[in-house]
Design a protein around this motif. Structure first.
Motif, PDB file in Angstrom:
ATOM      1  N   LEU A   1       0.850  -1.186   0.000  1.00 25.71           N
ATOM      2  CA  LEU A   1       0.000   0.000   0.000  1.00 25.71           C
ATOM      3  C   LEU A   1       0.885   1.236   0.000  1.00 25.71           C
ATOM      4  CD1 LEU A   1      -2.704  -1.133   2.569  1.00 25.71           C
ATOM      5  CD2 LEU A   1      -2.951  -0.965   0.100  1.00 25.71           C
ATOM      6  N   PRO A   2       0.509   2.303  -0.655  1.00 27.58           N
ATOM      7  CA  PRO A   2      -0.721   2.447  -1.427  1.00 27.58           C
ATOM      8  C   PRO A   2      -0.613   1.748  -2.788  1.00 27.58           C
ATOM      9  CG  PRO A   2       0.556   4.454  -1.613  1.00 27.58           C
ATOM     10  CD  PRO A   2       1.312   3.540  -0.672  1.00 27.58           C
ATOM     11  N   VAL A   3      -1.735   1.273  -3.287  1.00 25.38           N
ATOM     12  CA  VAL A   3      -1.802   0.583  -4.573  1.00 25.38           C
ATOM     13  C   VAL A   3      -2.362   1.543  -5.610  1.00 25.38           C
ATOM     14  CG1 VAL A   3      -2.901  -1.295  -5.845  1.00 25.38           C
ATOM     15  CG2 VAL A   3      -2.114  -1.678  -3.508  1.00 25.38           C
ATOM     16  N   GLU A   4      -1.705   1.593  -6.750  1.00 28.72           N
ATOM     17  CA  GLU A   4      -2.210   2.368  -7.884  1.00 28.72           C
ATOM     18  C   GLU A   4      -2.676   1.396  -8.946  1.00 28.72           C
ATOM     19  OE1 GLU A   4       0.653   5.226  -9.235  1.00 28.72           O
ATOM     20  OE2 GLU A   4       0.840   6.115  -7.243  1.00 28.72           O
ATOM     21  N   ILE A   5      -3.812   1.702  -9.565  1.00 29.66           N
ATOM     22  CA  ILE A   5      -4.326   0.842 -10.625  1.00 29.66           C
ATOM     23  C   ILE A   5      -4.393   1.633 -11.921  1.00 29.66           C
ATOM     24  CG2 ILE A   5      -5.572  -0.670  -9.043  1.00 29.66           C
ATOM     25  CD1 ILE A   5      -8.124   0.750 -10.019  1.00 29.66           C
ATOM     26  N   GLY A   6      -4.067   0.966 -13.004  1.00 31.07           N
ATOM     27  CA  GLY A   6      -4.048   1.622 -14.305  1.00 31.07           C
ATOM     28  C   GLY A   6      -4.800   0.855 -15.381  1.00 31.07           C
ATOM     29  N   MET A   7      -5.418  -0.240 -14.991  1.00 31.29           N
ATOM     30  CA  MET A   7      -6.156  -1.035 -15.980  1.00 31.29           C
ATOM     31  C   MET A   7      -7.286  -1.786 -15.308  1.00 31.29           C
ATOM     32  SD  MET A   7      -5.547  -4.588 -15.631  1.00 31.29           S
ATOM     33  CE  MET A   7      -5.543  -5.267 -17.250  1.00 31.29           C
ATOM     34  N   MET A   8      -8.232  -2.234 -16.123  1.00 31.39           N
ATOM     35  CA  MET A   8      -9.327  -3.093 -15.676  1.00 31.39           C
ATOM     36  C   MET A   8      -9.526  -4.158 -16.751  1.00 31.39           C
ATOM     37  SD  MET A   8     -10.510  -1.896 -12.723  1.00 31.39           S
ATOM     38  CE  MET A   8     -12.274  -2.181 -12.475  1.00 31.39           C
ATOM     39  N   GLU A   9     -10.200  -5.239 -16.376  1.00 28.18           N
ATOM     40  CA  GLU A   9     -10.511  -6.295 -17.326  1.00 28.18           C
ATOM     41  C   GLU A   9     -11.908  -6.826 -17.034  1.00 28.18           C
ATOM     42  OE1 GLU A   9      -7.423  -9.223 -16.583  1.00 28.18           O
ATOM     43  OE2 GLU A   9      -8.770 -10.362 -15.301  1.00 28.18           O
ATOM     44  N   ARG A  10     -12.459  -7.549 -18.011  1.00 30.42           N
ATOM     45  CA  ARG A  10     -13.745  -8.227 -17.820  1.00 30.42           C
ATOM     46  C   ARG A  10     -13.749  -9.508 -18.640  1.00 30.42           C
ATOM     47  NH1 ARG A  10     -17.997  -4.677 -21.472  1.00 30.42           N
ATOM     48  NH2 ARG A  10     -16.858  -4.942 -23.423  1.00 30.42           N
ATOM     49  N   HIS A  11     -14.662 -10.390 -18.267  1.00 29.56           N
ATOM     50  CA  HIS A  11     -14.829 -11.663 -18.965  1.00 29.56           C
ATOM     51  C   HIS A  11     -16.278 -11.704 -19.463  1.00 29.56           C
ATOM     52  CE1 HIS A  11     -10.920 -12.684 -17.423  1.00 29.56           C
ATOM     53  NE2 HIS A  11     -11.335 -12.237 -16.248  1.00 29.56           N
ATOM     54  N   PRO A  12     -16.499 -11.351 -20.724  1.00 24.21           N
ATOM     55  CA  PRO A  12     -17.866 -11.190 -21.230  1.00 24.21           C
ATOM     56  C   PRO A  12     -18.652 -12.485 -21.398  1.00 24.21           C
ATOM     57  CG  PRO A  12     -16.294 -10.851 -23.001  1.00 24.21           C
ATOM     58  CD  PRO A  12     -15.499 -10.986 -21.742  1.00 24.21           C
ATOM     59  N   LEU A  13     -17.982 -13.641 -21.403  1.00 24.16           N
ATOM     60  CA  LEU A  13     -18.683 -14.902 -21.645  1.00 24.16           C
ATOM     61  C   LEU A  13     -18.863 -15.763 -20.405  1.00 24.16           C
ATOM     62  CD1 LEU A  13     -17.026 -15.929 -25.041  1.00 24.16           C
ATOM     63  CD2 LEU A  13     -19.174 -14.687 -24.660  1.00 24.16           C
ATOM     64  N   GLY A  14     -18.386 -15.316 -19.256  1.00 23.99           N
ATOM     65  CA  GLY A  14     -18.536 -16.157 -18.074  1.00 23.99           C
ATOM     66  C   GLY A  14     -18.135 -15.486 -16.789  1.00 23.99           C
ATOM     67  N   SER A  15     -18.608 -16.061 -15.702  1.00 22.13           N
ATOM     68  CA  SER A  15     -18.246 -15.594 -14.367  1.00 22.13           C
ATOM     69  C   SER A  15     -16.814 -16.026 -14.053  1.00 22.13           C
ATOM     70  CB  SER A  15     -19.215 -16.171 -13.338  1.00 22.13           C
ATOM     71  OG  SER A  15     -19.162 -17.585 -13.330  1.00 22.13           O
ATOM     72  N   GLN A  16     -16.281 -15.472 -12.957  1.00 19.49           N
ATOM     73  CA  GLN A  16     -14.945 -15.845 -12.515  1.00 19.49           C
ATOM     74  C   GLN A  16     -14.920 -15.781 -10.990  1.00 19.49           C
ATOM     75  OE1 GLN A  16     -11.514 -13.300 -13.493  1.00 19.49           O
ATOM     76  NE2 GLN A  16     -10.451 -15.132 -14.168  1.00 19.49           N
TER      77      GLN A  16
ATOM     78  N   ASN B   1     -17.124 -14.024  -6.480  1.00 18.89           N
ATOM     79  CA  ASN B   1     -17.469 -14.522  -7.799  1.00 18.89           C
ATOM     80  C   ASN B   1     -17.919 -13.325  -8.620  1.00 18.89           C
ATOM     81  OD1 ASN B   1     -18.017 -16.566  -9.791  1.00 18.89           O
ATOM     82  ND2 ASN B   1     -20.181 -16.243  -9.393  1.00 18.89           N
ATOM     83  N   TYR B   2     -17.085 -12.913  -9.589  1.00 24.67           N
ATOM     84  CA  TYR B   2     -17.453 -11.806 -10.470  1.00 24.67           C
ATOM     85  C   TYR B   2     -18.482 -12.305 -11.473  1.00 24.67           C
ATOM     86  CZ  TYR B   2     -13.066  -9.713  -8.853  1.00 24.67           C
ATOM     87  OH  TYR B   2     -12.053  -9.209  -8.083  1.00 24.67           O
ATOM     88  N   ALA B   3     -19.603 -11.620 -11.575  1.00 22.54           N
ATOM     89  CA  ALA B   3     -20.615 -11.972 -12.556  1.00 22.54           C
ATOM     90  C   ALA B   3     -20.069 -11.724 -13.968  1.00 22.54           C
ATOM     91  CB  ALA B   3     -21.888 -11.153 -12.328  1.00 22.54           C
ATOM     92  N   LYS B   4     -20.665 -12.396 -14.916  1.00 18.89           N
ATOM     93  CA  LYS B   4     -20.271 -12.257 -16.319  1.00 18.89           C
ATOM     94  C   LYS B   4     -20.256 -10.781 -16.720  1.00 18.89           C
ATOM     95  CE  LYS B   4     -23.201 -14.218 -18.949  1.00 18.89           C
ATOM     96  NZ  LYS B   4     -23.981 -15.092 -19.820  1.00 18.89           N
ATOM     97  N   GLY B   5     -19.140 -10.326 -17.307  1.00 16.55           N
ATOM     98  CA  GLY B   5     -19.041  -8.974 -17.843  1.00 16.55           C
ATOM     99  C   GLY B   5     -18.675  -7.893 -16.847  1.00 16.55           C
TER     100      GLY B   5
END
Length: 162
Positions: A66-81, A118-122
């Motif tokens: 810490l501190p954490v810096e974030i510069g990107m995001m992602e998603r999975h459009p076809l399924g949960s994770q 559990n991240y929902a799809k998308g």
């Protein structure tokens, strides 16, 4: 740099993004002649779109400071994770609703070491943000022929604050 306030991970707070996987409040009952307690149906695994199949993986995350810096995001459009921590160490979660990415809708959570998600799809999310030590996670997600990971670079980085 913009900041994002972290909040404690709870089922209610995380509901727009998926499920918190934890035993507290879960439906459970004895099985195997009473020698085992089953905690039942903890997350909705949603991986069947376009012929997908479930994968069970192990991810080993390197610790962040810490501190954490974030510069990107992602998603999975076809399924949960789903992420199930094995190390008992806290980790951080950054999410934004499914659909077109809106940085104003991002939320950040800190976890207890025993809580999974559990991240929902998308749903947009940042890759694993382990704290304290190298941390292993069992990950249940989608396998299949189609690409299932969209990455997005943020216009400017965000700093997570507690």
């Amino acid at each position: 740099m913009k900041t994002l306030q972290m909040e404690r991970l709870t089922r209610a707070a995380f509901a727009p993004f998926g499920e918190v996987i934890e035993l507290d409040g879960a439906r459970h009952f004895p099985i195997n002649g009473g020698t085992t307690e089953r905690y039942h149906d903890l997350a909705r695994v949603d991986v069947g779109e376009q012929g997908g199949r479930p994968l069970v993986n192990l991810f080993r995350a390197q610790p962040r400071s810490l501190p954490v810096e974030i510069g990107m995001m992602e998603r999975h459009p076809l399924g949960s994770q789903a992420f199930l921590p094995l190390a008992g160490a806290s980790y951080l979660i950054v999410v934004a609703p499914a659909g077109e990415f809106d940085p104003a809708q991002m939320r950040a959570f800190w976890t207890e070491g025993w809580q999974g998600v559990n991240y929902a799809k998308g749903v947009w999310h940042h890759p694993l943000l382990a704290l304290e030590r190298v941390s292993d996670f069992v990950v249940v997600d989608r396998g299949g022929e189609q690409p299932n990971c969209d990455e997005l670079a943020l216009v400017e980085p965000w700093r997570l604050v507690r």
